[in-house]
Design a protein around this motif. Sequence first.
Motif, PDB file in Angstrom:
ATOM      1  N   LEU B  20       0.840  -1.201   0.000  1.00 12.20           N
ATOM      2  CA  LEU B  20       0.000   0.000   0.000  1.00 12.20           C
ATOM      3  C   LEU B  20       0.872   1.246   0.000  1.00 12.20           C
ATOM      4  O   LEU B  20       0.646   2.175  -0.774  1.00 12.20           O
ATOM      5  CB  LEU B  20      -0.870   0.031   1.258  1.00 12.20           C
ATOM      6  N   VAL B  24       0.877   3.941  -3.075  1.00 17.82           N
ATOM      7  CA  VAL B  24       0.605   5.363  -2.889  1.00 17.82           C
ATOM      8  C   VAL B  24       1.882   6.165  -3.157  1.00 17.82           C
ATOM      9  O   VAL B  24       1.825   7.267  -3.696  1.00 17.82           O
ATOM     10  CB  VAL B  24       0.046   5.634  -1.476  1.00 17.82           C
ATOM     11  N   LEU B  38      -5.056   9.731  -0.226  1.00 18.91           N
ATOM     12  CA  LEU B  38      -5.388   8.399  -0.736  1.00 18.91           C
ATOM     13  C   LEU B  38      -5.090   7.339   0.317  1.00 18.91           C
ATOM     14  O   LEU B  38      -5.823   6.376   0.478  1.00 18.91           O
ATOM     15  CB  LEU B  38      -4.570   8.090  -1.994  1.00 18.91           C
ATOM     16  N   MET B  39      -3.973   7.540   1.044  1.00 19.15           N
ATOM     17  CA  MET B  39      -3.535   6.528   1.999  1.00 19.15           C
ATOM     18  C   MET B  39      -4.520   6.364   3.154  1.00 19.15           C
ATOM     19  O   MET B  39      -4.857   5.244   3.526  1.00 19.15           O
ATOM     20  CB  MET B  39      -2.149   6.910   2.544  1.00 19.15           C
ATOM     21  N   LEU B  42      -7.517   4.337   2.260  1.00 21.05           N
ATOM     22  CA  LEU B  42      -7.109   2.953   2.014  1.00 21.05           C
ATOM     23  C   LEU B  42      -6.893   2.226   3.337  1.00 21.05           C
ATOM     24  O   LEU B  42      -7.217   1.054   3.471  1.00 21.05           O
ATOM     25  CB  LEU B  42      -5.830   2.899   1.170  1.00 21.05           C
ATOM     26  N   PHE B  45     -10.101   1.110   4.600  1.00 20.38           N
ATOM     27  CA  PHE B  45     -10.613  -0.061   3.883  1.00 20.38           C
ATOM     28  C   PHE B  45      -9.983  -1.358   4.386  1.00 20.38           C
ATOM     29  O   PHE B  45     -10.621  -2.398   4.356  1.00 20.38           O
ATOM     30  CB  PHE B  45     -10.388   0.059   2.365  1.00 20.38           C
ATOM     31  N   VAL B 280     -12.042   6.873  -5.065  1.00 22.19           N
ATOM     32  CA  VAL B 280     -11.999   6.732  -3.598  1.00 22.19           C
ATOM     33  C   VAL B 280     -13.177   7.466  -2.973  1.00 22.19           C
ATOM     34  O   VAL B 280     -13.849   6.966  -2.063  1.00 22.19           O
ATOM     35  CB  VAL B 280     -10.657   7.268  -3.039  1.00 22.19           C
ATOM     36  N   LYS B 283     -16.362   5.460  -3.388  1.00 20.60           N
ATOM     37  CA  LYS B 283     -16.435   4.307  -2.475  1.00 20.60           C
ATOM     38  C   LYS B 283     -16.848   4.759  -1.073  1.00 20.60           C
ATOM     39  O   LYS B 283     -17.705   4.150  -0.434  1.00 20.60           O
ATOM     40  CB  LYS B 283     -15.061   3.616  -2.446  1.00 20.60           C
TER      41      LYS B 283
END
Lengths: 253, 304
Positions: B20, B24, B38-39, B42, B45, B280, B283
């Motif tokens: 990951l 990223v 973004l991290m 994630l 998730f 993202v 989601k």
Amino acid sequence: MRWLLLLLLALLTAPLRAEEVVLGLSQDQVSISTNFDGSEIIIYGAIKRETPIPESDPLQVIVTVSGPLVPVTVRRKDRRFGIWINVDAVDVDAAPSFYAVATSAPWDEIITNTEDLRHTVSIPRAIRSVGAPMGVDEPQAFTDAVIRIRSNNGLYALKEGAVELRESTLFNTSIRMPANLTEGDYATRIILTRGGEVVSVYETGIDVRKVGLERWLFNLSREQPLLYGLLSLTIAIAAGWGASAAFRLMRSG
Amino acid sequence: MMIYLPIAEVSVNAFLLLGLGGMVGVLSGMFGVGGGFLMTPLLFFIGIPPAVAVATEANQIVASSFSGVLAHLRRKTVDLKMGTVLLVGGLVGAALGVGVFNYLKSLGQVDLLVKLCYVVFLGIIGGMMFFESLNAIRNTRSGKPLARKKHNWVHGLPFKMRFRTSGLYISVIPPLIVGVLVGILAAIMGVGGGFIMVPAMIYILGMPTKVVVGTSLFQIIFVTAFTTLLHATTNYTVDMVLAVLLLVGGVIGAQFGAVLGARLKAEQLRILLAMMVLGVCGKLALDLLLQPTELFSIGTAGDH
């Protein structure tokens, strides 16, 4: 076959007398280290008697392992303004962070409701909830949710028939502990029943502790949070800088 | 290889975290963004508690921006004076943000706040980037140059100050406000805020593009370091092991990303990034809009 043996032995025996547990644990300590990925604890033992095996109802064994009791807050989501947000909250006074029950026979045959209530054996009994605040409908749903969520995470488990009992004397079972354990003293009980009545209770503990680096970091973060914060910044900066410096060297060299 | 994170108290695959971080990292190298925005989602998730994800990500951003700032300082592309003004605002904002964060945590609404912030900001930024790069592609095809406004309302405000490196003589109020806003976002969302600050510096403050990235990195380091300390001392949610794993993956990924990015066209890159941001965002929005399979959640007591 086992039942036949049991019956035979039961027929040969004298009236009911005290039966005691002699216990063994594969480990009385669980260490949460950096590569901790859950643990399987074998619990085995024998039933010591001064007299022959009683001939009444067959002996049954229940093994429970309970994590520390901690208060939790359970929240319920509902649709507000088109999105799902937490609306209600109920405090559960004490819920074990982990609770596993293993029995030697189906639950209905092994213990009566009264005895379950007295000795808090089953999962719903192990959770103590004084009551929901006014205006919260279906307070029971919140306690049920704790059981459901934790069962899905492998934290609560009822395993009927998972205790193997040989000739009413030797028993063994294994309790699976998942990776997401919390620290504490895990109370372990061996309960002997006959005809649904508790005959004897043996209690011991399994010590679940973070060890090594995990323990050190966790303690530092709680006891010296500022130092911990500064340390994590320093380490992160050093790691980031070091890695990119190494890359520059590699590229130029 | 599973690894137990001491603060998050979950066991996750170390290679997943490295991967990951790397992924990223590649993106941040390609697009020249911090990647925090973004991290952090994630991390949600893969099951890291949002409070831990936000605090740890702040820690990671400090580290990943550090080598960047050094490079910019060497090239003298940091406006230290402007950076300091932004920083003052940023520290105030971070303190406010952590305050709001802790208050909502006590109400049990912190996950909602973090996710809502993400949906709103990722949606706005992703949408703007998407349409802007579409226009840019169309304009380069038709050969129209991009216009930039020189004077706006910013120049009418009091408390003017001279920023030599940027060649500006403007009021300190707009940079302070920008700093405060970015600080709040950093604390709540676990991001550096570069994706807000860079456009703000260019379009609102009118700073020259060459000093924008260095100056924003300079401000980000101090604000995220401050945020990390605030989270560490009030919430105990900074996970050092998680941060280091993400960081190692991230630094390596960024090197590859930089090489990859040099081979692609800027507009195409921007569109790609915009689509990813919108993905993202979508989601997270679905998580909020659709009925969750589990309506209940368990929190530590005394949180409400």
